[in-house]
Motif scaffolding. Structure first.
Motif, PDB file in Angstrom:
ATOM      1  N   CYS B 174      34.450  27.819  34.358  1.00  0.00           N
ATOM      2  CA  CYS B 174      33.007  27.813  34.079  1.00  0.00           C
ATOM      3  C   CYS B 174      32.187  28.383  35.240  1.00  0.00           C
ATOM      4  O   CYS B 174      31.137  28.990  35.017  1.00  0.00           O
ATOM      5  CB  CYS B 174      32.544  26.409  33.727  1.00  0.00           C
ATOM      6  N   CYS B 177      32.154  31.966  34.823  1.00  0.00           N
ATOM      7  CA  CYS B 177      31.368  32.248  33.622  1.00  0.00           C
ATOM      8  C   CYS B 177      29.872  32.250  33.961  1.00  0.00           C
ATOM      9  O   CYS B 177      29.116  33.103  33.506  1.00  0.00           O
ATOM     10  CB  CYS B 177      31.694  31.203  32.559  1.00  0.00           C
ATOM     11  N   CYS B 184      26.759  28.953  27.376  1.00  0.00           N
ATOM     12  CA  CYS B 184      28.052  28.330  27.120  1.00  0.00           C
ATOM     13  C   CYS B 184      28.294  28.192  25.623  1.00  0.00           C
ATOM     14  O   CYS B 184      27.391  27.859  24.863  1.00  0.00           O
ATOM     15  CB  CYS B 184      28.093  26.961  27.768  1.00  0.00           C
ATOM     16  N   ALA B 203      36.397  35.160  34.058  1.00  0.00           N
ATOM     17  CA  ALA B 203      35.881  34.662  32.768  1.00  0.00           C
ATOM     18  C   ALA B 203      35.625  35.834  31.831  1.00  0.00           C
ATOM     19  O   ALA B 203      34.568  35.950  31.224  1.00  0.00           O
ATOM     20  CB  ALA B 203      34.613  33.815  32.966  1.00  0.00           C
ATOM     21  N   PRO B 206      34.880  35.024  27.746  1.00  0.00           N
ATOM     22  CA  PRO B 206      33.497  34.631  27.456  1.00  0.00           C
ATOM     23  C   PRO B 206      32.500  35.759  27.738  1.00  0.00           C
ATOM     24  O   PRO B 206      31.517  35.916  27.026  1.00  0.00           O
ATOM     25  CB  PRO B 206      33.264  33.444  28.399  1.00  0.00           C
ATOM     26  N   ASP B 207      32.795  36.565  28.759  1.00  0.00           N
ATOM     27  CA  ASP B 207      31.895  37.664  29.076  1.00  0.00           C
ATOM     28  C   ASP B 207      31.895  38.714  27.964  1.00  0.00           C
ATOM     29  O   ASP B 207      30.923  39.443  27.789  1.00  0.00           O
ATOM     30  CB  ASP B 207      32.300  38.298  30.411  1.00  0.00           C
TER      31      ASP B 207
END
Ligand code: SF4
Ligand code: SF4
Ligand code: SF4
Ligand code: SF4
Ligand code: SF4
Lengths: 348, 257
Positions: B174, B177, B184, B203, B206-207
């Motif tokens: 995280c 991130c 999130c 990350a 998620p990116d």
């Protein structure tokens, strides 16, 4: 402090004037949230944005920055860092206070930091007034208002802005781009109304606690820290979003050729498990209890001892970023609870 | 390529594949323009993907891809450990047993389910319940993820070649991130394994708008219990969270509920 008033419709001209010579960074919409980004047009700016997901520190202390380059044969080679003249447009009071706190660290004459200094010299700040959101508590940590550290500060007083002038450069650009006039009594009344409205808008569920640094000392060994630490995910999201977490690591990065490389500075965080690991393998803060506690102490106690102000500016970013609900607000709640318990004991 | 006298000082490297899709080996070539530069720093004695010859006897650095699923693999690893001054694993298969590790739960009954009474001798004799390489031999360096990032491979290889601090951070995803300035998934009620997955990949999923699958492995400092609570708070049942972890972390210690 010098004040002038400009009309709201003059704002695009002000931004335009900055754009001639600077990269303009401003709050823009980013997914469901808001971010500081370089803008091409005034229309991209969201003037009444709530707090952005991450802070402005990236413009002073980039997440990853080359300090110099080297050659395995010739050693350190010439390296010129690229510094971009920038205007940070639309910074809230807490965020300017955060940069002021960073200045105390990186401008310490005993350890001058040429990289930080170069960014800072090339950066202008135009602040803007705000209305607090649910997780804002700047007012509880003396960071709700800002008295220095900006070139201009714009307070929205309804269709016009009361502009506080913080530097000659700021004043010059304001003069050139707009038609600033003297503040009237009516403007001042409007400003007072605005500050009252803002004061009343803070989330009253966040407790106001006196003598925080002293309470931090008093409860250093309390079980509270164990409980807080047991929830921590060891993710460092808190420090990543925090405008005043300034710790870094330095590492050498070889190019794939193995012949040349760079020395880089990267963000680090005391919430990272390896942060206090030293040669020989000892870790001074081996568990999340110690790490979370350390972060809160630095924010609410340690920095005060050295610099006379909190390192937390109450921006509320970590309140949102931490999935485990660990934040200075929890510490304030804990102290409030302790106060109530003590009061009850005294009454018995 | 190199003269005899040079050869002594150039580290001899072997690259071995165990149970894997060979994707990590292939991905090494994705350093493209730099591939020759990288090969120029080593004496590549053996690259399983490119040759049917047996692994040579002598080498300095061993790069291992894939999970351990056979007794033969165990023996290969033991030989490697005796010989190599540094062992580098590449990919999730090697680091956590990864995809082959998904077969770990109920491994023995399943063979019976499939073959009934007639379990082929080869299964009984050779195959074993999937394990990570580090469960069999000591590993010096690890290049995580499925597949590896080729530049990350070069970075870690150079650590082994030139000697560098072997520590990698164990904080979870995280933080990276947030450095990407991303909101999130949990805010939208979508599960993401970044809560417990070791940082290092930047990350990247998620990116790119996808939740993390945990291919970098569960961090040794992960708070799995805490993460389950966080997931539950966003309406994701702990059982679903645990199921998702099975893709890359089924045999990882401390992950099971
Ligand atoms: S500790 Fe949290 S609330 Fe305080 S300045 Fe940092 S991010 Fe903001
Ligand atoms: S305090 Fe919260 S945000 Fe910070 S490392 Fe722990 S879980 Fe992550
Ligand atoms: S880690 Fe992924 S890409 Fe690499 S060998 Fe295993 S399955 Fe293939
Ligand atoms: S859980 Fe996933 S999306 Fe959420 S902050 Fe962590 S890595 Fe990012
Ligand atoms: S985000 Fe997760 S799944 Fe994607 S590469 Fe990183 S560790 Fe692997």
């Amino acid at each position: 402090m010098l004040y002038r008033v400009i009309d709201a419709h003059e704002l695009p001209a002000l931004v335009q004037a900055f754009m001639c010579d600077y990269e303009v960074i401003a709050p823009v919409r980013s997914g469901k949230s808001f971010a500081f980004e370089a803008i091409d047009s005034f229309d991209d700016i969201v003037l009444d944005y709530p707090t952005t997901l991450t802070s402005l520190k990236k413009y002073y202390l980039p997440p990853r920055e080359t300090l110099f380059e080297y050659d395995m044969v010739d050693g350190v080679t010439d390296y010129r860092m690229e510094v971009r003249p920038r205007v940070l447009f639309g910074a809230h009071a807490c965020d300017i206070n955060a940069i002021n706190a960073l200045n105390l660290v990186f401008e310490d004459p005993r350890y001058p930091d040429p990289y930080y200094e170069a960014h800072k010299k090339a950066t202008m700040i135009v602040g803007i007034s705000c209305m607090p959101g649910d997780s804002c508590f700047c007012h509880l940590l003396d960071a709700g208002e800002v008295r220095s550290g900006y070139d201009l500060f714009l307070a929205d007083i309804g269709g016009r802005y009361l502009v506080s002038i913080g530097s000659v450069e700021g004043a010059d650009i304001l003069e050139a781009a707009c038609d600033p006039r003297e503040a009237t009594d009516e403007d001042r009344r409007a400003f007072r109304d605005y500050t009252r409205r803002r004061q009343r808008a803070f989330n009253e569920d966040i407790p106001s606690v006196q003598e925080i640094p002293m309470l931090m000392d008093a409860f250093h060994s309390d079980d509270f820290w164990e409980e807080l630490g047991s929830r921590c995910l060891n993710c460092t999201a808190c420090s990543s979003v925090c405008p005043t977490c300034y710790c870094f690591d330095i590492r050498d990065v070889l190019d794939p050729s193995g012949k040349t490389g760079r020395r880089e500075r990267v963000w680090d965080a005391c919430t990272s498990p390896q942060f206090a690991l030293v040669t020989g393998g000892h870790n001074f803060r081996p568990g999340p209890r110690e790490r979370v506690r350390h972060r809160m102490y630095h924010k609410l106690n340690g920095f005060n001892a050295k610099h006379g102000r909190y390192l937390c500016v109450g921006c509320g970013r970590c309140v949102k970023a931490c999935k485990a609900d660990i934040s200075p607000i929890e510490v304030l709640r804990f102290f409030e609870q302790k106060g109530i318990e003590d009061g009850e004991r005294d009454a018995d | 390529m190199s003269t005899m006298s040079e050869e002594k000082s150039i580290p001899r490297v072997v690259l071995v594949g165990l149970a894997s899709c060979f994707g990590c080996q292939i991905n090494i070539t994705n350093v493209e323009a730099h591939l020759m530069e990288v090969l120029g720093q080593i004496d590549m004695r053996y690259w399983q993907l490119t040759s049917s010859d047996p692994m040579p006897e002598a080498f300095d650095v061993a790069v291992v891809e894939g999970a351990v699923t056979t007794d033969e693999a165990v023996r290969t690893l033991q030989r490697i450990r005796e010989q190599a001054r540094a062992v580098i694993t590449i990919g999730a298969c090697a680091a956590t047993a990864g995809i082959p590790g998904m077969a770990a739960a109920g491994y023995e009954p399943r063979a019976n389910e499939v073959y009934g009474q007639a379990v082929p001798a080869i299964i009984d004799d050779i195959a074993c319940r999937p394990r990570a390489v580090a469960d069999v031999i000591e590993v010096d360096y690890e290049v995580p993820c499925c597949p590896i990032d080729p530049y990350d491979f070069v970075r870690v290889l150079q650590k082994a070649l030139y000697g560098a601090n072997p520590y990698e951070r164990t904080s979870t995803l995280c933080g990276e991130c947030k450095r990407n300035e991303r909101g999130c998934f949990y805010g939208r009620g979508i599960m993401c394994l970044g809560l417990v997955t070791r940082q290092g990949c930047g990350a990247r999923c998620p990116d790119l708008g996808r939740p993390c699958n945990g291919c970098a492995g569960v961090s040794p400092d992960a708070n799995v219990k805490g993460a389950r609570r966080v997931a539950q708070h966003s309406g994701i049942a702990p059982a679903r969270f645990d199921k998702a972890l099975e893709m890359f972390n089924q045999v990882t210690q401390g992950v099971q509920p």
